[in-house]
Write a protein that holds these residues in place. Structure first.
Motif, PDB file in Angstrom:
ATOM      1  N   ASP A  76      61.375-100.891  -9.033  1.00  0.00           N
ATOM      2  CA  ASP A  76      60.309-100.591  -8.082  1.00  0.00           C
ATOM      3  C   ASP A  76      59.111-100.057  -8.867  1.00  0.00           C
ATOM      4  OD1 ASP A  76      58.572 -99.396  -6.286  1.00  0.00           O
ATOM      5  OD2 ASP A  76      60.164 -98.545  -5.043  1.00  0.00           O
ATOM      6  N   PRO A  77      57.986-100.779  -8.869  1.00  0.00           N
ATOM      7  CA  PRO A  77      56.861-100.371  -9.728  1.00  0.00           C
ATOM      8  C   PRO A  77      56.297 -99.002  -9.363  1.00  0.00           C
ATOM      9  CG  PRO A  77      56.202-102.153  -8.255  1.00  0.00           C
ATOM     10  CD  PRO A  77      57.690-102.001  -8.109  1.00  0.00           C
ATOM     11  N   ASP A  78      56.576 -98.533  -8.166  1.00  0.00           N
ATOM     12  CA  ASP A  78      56.071 -97.210  -7.766  1.00  0.00           C
ATOM     13  C   ASP A  78      57.026 -96.089  -8.140  1.00  0.00           C
ATOM     14  OD1 ASP A  78      53.789 -98.315  -6.593  1.00  0.00           O
ATOM     15  OD2 ASP A  78      54.931 -98.818  -4.781  1.00  0.00           O
ATOM     16  N   ARG A  79      58.202 -96.446  -8.655  1.00  0.00           N
ATOM     17  CA  ARG A  79      59.185 -95.405  -8.979  1.00  0.00           C
ATOM     18  C   ARG A  79      59.763 -95.599 -10.372  1.00  0.00           C
ATOM     19  NH1 ARG A  79      62.832 -94.856  -3.647  1.00  0.00           N
ATOM     20  NH2 ARG A  79      64.063 -93.615  -5.073  1.00  0.00           N
ATOM     21  N   VAL A  80      58.877 -95.890 -11.319  1.00  0.00           N
ATOM     22  CA  VAL A  80      59.318 -96.060 -12.701  1.00  0.00           C
ATOM     23  C   VAL A  80      59.430 -94.687 -13.365  1.00  0.00           C
ATOM     24  CG1 VAL A  80      58.698 -97.000 -14.956  1.00  0.00           C
ATOM     25  CG2 VAL A  80      58.210 -98.320 -12.878  1.00  0.00           C
ATOM     26  N   LEU A  81      60.569 -94.424 -13.980  1.00  0.00           N
ATOM     27  CA  LEU A  81      60.723 -93.194 -14.755  1.00  0.00           C
ATOM     28  C   LEU A  81      60.414 -93.512 -16.207  1.00  0.00           C
ATOM     29  CD1 LEU A  81      64.120 -91.980 -13.262  1.00  0.00           C
ATOM     30  CD2 LEU A  81      61.841 -91.069 -12.759  1.00  0.00           C
ATOM     31  N   SER A  82      59.541 -92.727 -16.828  1.00  0.00           N
ATOM     32  CA  SER A  82      59.252 -92.969 -18.237  1.00  0.00           C
ATOM     33  C   SER A  82      59.253 -91.642 -18.977  1.00  0.00           C
ATOM     34  CB  SER A  82      57.905 -93.694 -18.395  1.00  0.00           C
ATOM     35  OG  SER A  82      56.856 -92.769 -18.537  1.00  0.00           O
ATOM     36  N   ASN A  83      58.940 -91.701 -20.277  1.00  0.00           N
ATOM     37  CA  ASN A  83      58.816 -90.486 -21.073  1.00  0.00           C
ATOM     38  C   ASN A  83      57.673 -89.612 -20.581  1.00  0.00           C
ATOM     39  OD1 ASN A  83      60.730 -90.204 -23.194  1.00  0.00           O
ATOM     40  ND2 ASN A  83      59.809 -91.916 -24.282  1.00  0.00           N
ATOM     41  N   ALA A  84      56.634 -90.260 -20.046  1.00  0.00           N
ATOM     42  CA  ALA A  84      55.466 -89.518 -19.588  1.00  0.00           C
ATOM     43  C   ALA A  84      55.749 -88.937 -18.204  1.00  0.00           C
ATOM     44  CB  ALA A  84      54.255 -90.442 -19.537  1.00  0.00           C
ATOM     45  N   GLY A  85      55.213 -87.791 -17.890  1.00  0.00           N
ATOM     46  CA  GLY A  85      55.331 -87.256 -16.533  1.00  0.00           C
ATOM     47  C   GLY A  85      56.035 -85.923 -16.431  1.00  0.00           C
ATOM     48  N   ALA A  86      56.670 -85.458 -17.517  1.00  0.00           N
ATOM     49  CA  ALA A  86      57.299 -84.136 -17.474  1.00  0.00           C
ATOM     50  C   ALA A  86      56.215 -83.075 -17.264  1.00  0.00           C
ATOM     51  CB  ALA A  86      58.059 -83.872 -18.774  1.00  0.00           C
ATOM     52  N   ARG A  87      56.510 -82.076 -16.422  1.00  0.00           N
ATOM     53  CA  ARG A  87      55.509 -81.047 -16.100  1.00  0.00           C
ATOM     54  C   ARG A  87      56.015 -79.662 -16.488  1.00  0.00           C
ATOM     55  NH1 ARG A  87      54.693 -83.057  -9.855  1.00  0.00           N
ATOM     56  NH2 ARG A  87      54.638 -85.273 -10.369  1.00  0.00           N
ATOM     57  N   ALA A  88      55.079 -78.785 -16.783  1.00  0.00           N
ATOM     58  CA  ALA A  88      55.442 -77.396 -17.095  1.00  0.00           C
ATOM     59  C   ALA A  88      56.267 -76.831 -15.945  1.00  0.00           C
ATOM     60  CB  ALA A  88      54.183 -76.572 -17.321  1.00  0.00           C
ATOM     61  N   GLY A  89      57.357 -76.199 -16.266  1.00  0.00           N
ATOM     62  CA  GLY A  89      58.248 -75.643 -15.252  1.00  0.00           C
ATOM     63  C   GLY A  89      59.477 -76.503 -15.011  1.00  0.00           C
ATOM     64  N   ASP A  90      59.398 -77.786 -15.374  1.00  0.00           N
ATOM     65  CA  ASP A  90      60.548 -78.676 -15.157  1.00  0.00           C
ATOM     66  C   ASP A  90      61.786 -78.185 -15.901  1.00  0.00           C
ATOM     67  OD1 ASP A  90      59.086 -80.362 -13.580  1.00  0.00           O
ATOM     68  OD2 ASP A  90      58.961 -82.008 -15.023  1.00  0.00           O
ATOM     69  N   VAL A  91      62.931 -78.500 -15.315  1.00  0.00           N
ATOM     70  CA  VAL A  91      64.222 -78.218 -15.943  1.00  0.00           C
ATOM     71  C   VAL A  91      64.693 -79.491 -16.635  1.00  0.00           C
ATOM     72  CG1 VAL A  91      66.646 -77.726 -15.407  1.00  0.00           C
ATOM     73  CG2 VAL A  91      64.816 -76.446 -14.261  1.00  0.00           C
ATOM     74  N   LEU A  92      65.280 -79.362 -17.820  1.00  0.00           N
ATOM     75  CA  LEU A  92      65.803 -80.523 -18.548  1.00  0.00           C
ATOM     76  C   LEU A  92      67.294 -80.667 -18.283  1.00  0.00           C
ATOM     77  CD1 LEU A  92      64.153 -80.261 -22.088  1.00  0.00           C
ATOM     78  CD2 LEU A  92      63.667 -81.968 -20.310  1.00  0.00           C
ATOM     79  N   LEU A  93      67.682 -81.846 -17.802  1.00  0.00           N
ATOM     80  CA  LEU A  93      69.095 -82.139 -17.575  1.00  0.00           C
ATOM     81  C   LEU A  93      69.549 -83.207 -18.561  1.00  0.00           C
ATOM     82  CD1 LEU A  93      69.268 -82.429 -13.660  1.00  0.00           C
ATOM     83  CD2 LEU A  93      69.914 -80.473 -15.075  1.00  0.00           C
ATOM     84  N   LEU A  94      70.743 -83.040 -19.106  1.00  0.00           N
ATOM     85  CA  LEU A  94      71.337 -84.022 -20.028  1.00  0.00           C
ATOM     86  C   LEU A  94      72.679 -84.461 -19.451  1.00  0.00           C
ATOM     87  CD1 LEU A  94      71.221 -85.446 -22.842  1.00  0.00           C
ATOM     88  CD2 LEU A  94      72.462 -83.469 -23.741  1.00  0.00           C
ATOM     89  N   THR A  95      72.941 -85.789 -19.482  1.00  0.00           N
ATOM     90  CA  THR A  95      74.116 -86.302 -18.763  1.00  0.00           C
ATOM     91  C   THR A  95      75.300 -86.703 -19.646  1.00  0.00           C
ATOM     92  OG1 THR A  95      73.394 -88.613 -18.723  1.00  0.00           O
ATOM     93  CG2 THR A  95      72.550 -87.185 -16.965  1.00  0.00           C
ATOM     94  N   LYS A  96      75.162 -86.596 -20.965  1.00  0.00           N
ATOM     95  CA  LYS A  96      76.325 -86.827 -21.835  1.00  0.00           C
ATOM     96  C   LYS A  96      76.274 -85.810 -22.978  1.00  0.00           C
ATOM     97  CE  LYS A  96      76.983 -91.893 -21.381  1.00  0.00           C
ATOM     98  NZ  LYS A  96      77.077 -93.161 -22.161  1.00  0.00           N
ATOM     99  N   ALA A  97      77.451 -85.450 -23.475  1.00  0.00           N
ATOM    100  CA  ALA A  97      77.529 -84.583 -24.647  1.00  0.00           C
ATOM    101  C   ALA A  97      77.064 -85.351 -25.887  1.00  0.00           C
ATOM    102  CB  ALA A  97      78.965 -84.098 -24.832  1.00  0.00           C
ATOM    103  N   ILE A  98      76.652 -84.631 -26.933  1.00  0.00           N
ATOM    104  CA  ILE A  98      76.140 -85.293 -28.129  1.00  0.00           C
ATOM    105  C   ILE A  98      77.115 -85.177 -29.309  1.00  0.00           C
ATOM    106  CG2 ILE A  98      73.729 -85.073 -27.430  1.00  0.00           C
ATOM    107  CD1 ILE A  98      73.463 -82.819 -29.404  1.00  0.00           C
TER     108      ILE A  98
END
Ligand code: CO
Ligand code: CO
Length: 314
Positions: A123-145
């Motif tokens: 959906d071109p209106d709902r593309v997630l990319s590297n750009a767009g993170a905002r101050a205050g956001d929480v970072l979630l990671l979905t697999k162990a490294i």
């Protein structure tokens, strides 16, 4: 500015897939990935290569539809079943994802390589990319490294079975369920990428740079694969050093972060998890969506206003 306004996302935000809107309706999302064997078993290698190739489509919130295989095999010296098993493993994983294999191309090369070019819809209106993170956001990671360290240990026959099992299970897991969870809460996930060759710090740095923000990673909150910490000394993948020199991280604590942990944050991942920047008031909701699909939801840090440092580890 894009010279072609049909290009919605390309290499300039350091995303691993691009998005092209060629007519009204869903846009195309395209990516390619291939690499040398990461485990000894050819069927597993094929499966992992497929999961890894599909990941960049999931990371953007797209649905992969078709794949083309890219393969390189030596002319001699392989056991007869190896090539077939690699392709069969890949096909099994594509089928699990509901992706059609359309064809591919194989060349002769002394070093085995395998992967796919993948096309999906988004959906071109709902593309997630590297750009767009905002101050205050929480970072979630979905697999162990730690897959790079464990794969290196596998290569030299010094990985305990528990570490091998943990890494293989993680690399085999599609990021499909994780992406579904992130897309289930529209507008609350501001940026997303998968964690692969540049390691956790590298991909977090790329997100920070594309978003004009900085990220802070809480070292103690980052999930590690079983055995990764014990193996890191003496099993560093070549890419770890490269990542370390490319993506310098500031250390918040005076004593620094312990060395093994920092190495793991630079460890190149194969078929790693998704890293998402989520609005703070939705972090619990998004985490619950992930967990309800059987996906890990580790809160590993936050996004802050850019202050001259792209990434800080505390
Ligand atoms: Co990627
Ligand atoms: Co990629």
């Amino acid at each position: 500015m894009h010279p072609d306004d049909r290009v919605l996302v390309d290499y300039r935000t350091a995303d691993d897939a691009g998005v092209y809107r060629w007519e009204a309706g869903p846009a195309l999302v395209q990516t390619v990935d291939f690499f040398t064997p990461i485990v000894d078993d050819p069927f597993l290698y094929g499966q992992i290569a497929a999961a890894n190739s599909l990941s960049d489509v999931y990371a953007m919130g797209g649905t992969p539809l078709t794949a083309l295989a890219i393969a390189a095999f030596p002319a001699t010296g392989l056991e007869p079943n190896v090539i077939g098993d690699v392709f069969r493993g890949g096909l099994a994983k594509l089928r699990e994802a509901g992706v059609a294999l359309l064809g591919g191309h194989t060349v002769r090369d002394n070093e085995i390589k395998f992967g796919y070019a993948v096309t999906g819809a988004i959906d071109p209106d709902r593309v997630l990319s590297n750009a767009g993170a905002r101050a205050g956001d929480v970072l979630l990671l979905t697999k162990a490294i730690g897959t790079g360290v464990i794969a290196t240990a596998i290569k030299f026959d010094r990985a305990p079975a528990a570490a091998v099992d943990a890494a293989v299970e993680s690399m085999l897991a599609l990021n499909r369920a994780a992406a579904e969870a992130l897309c289930a809460v529209p507008g609350r996930v501001h940026a997303c990428t998968d964690v692969t060759g540049f390691g956790l710090i590298g991909h977090a740095t790329e997100m920070a740079a594309a978003s004009g923000a900085r990220v802070v990673i809480e070292a103690a909150a980052v999930p590690l694969l079983t055995g990764a910490r014990d193996l890191v000394e003496g099993n560093q993948a070549g890419g770890m050093r490269t990542n370390e020199s490319y993506f310098p991280a500031a250390l918040a604590r005076r004593g620094g972060v312990d060395r093994e942990l920092l190495w793991l944050f630079y460890d190149p991942q194969t078929s790693g998890g998704l890293l998402a920047a989520v609005s703070p008031e939705s972090a619990e909701t998004v985490s619950a969506e992930l967990v309800s699909r059987g996906v890990l939801a580790a809160q590993i840090g936050r996004v802050e206003r850019f202050n001259g440092t792209r990434i800080e580890i505390e």
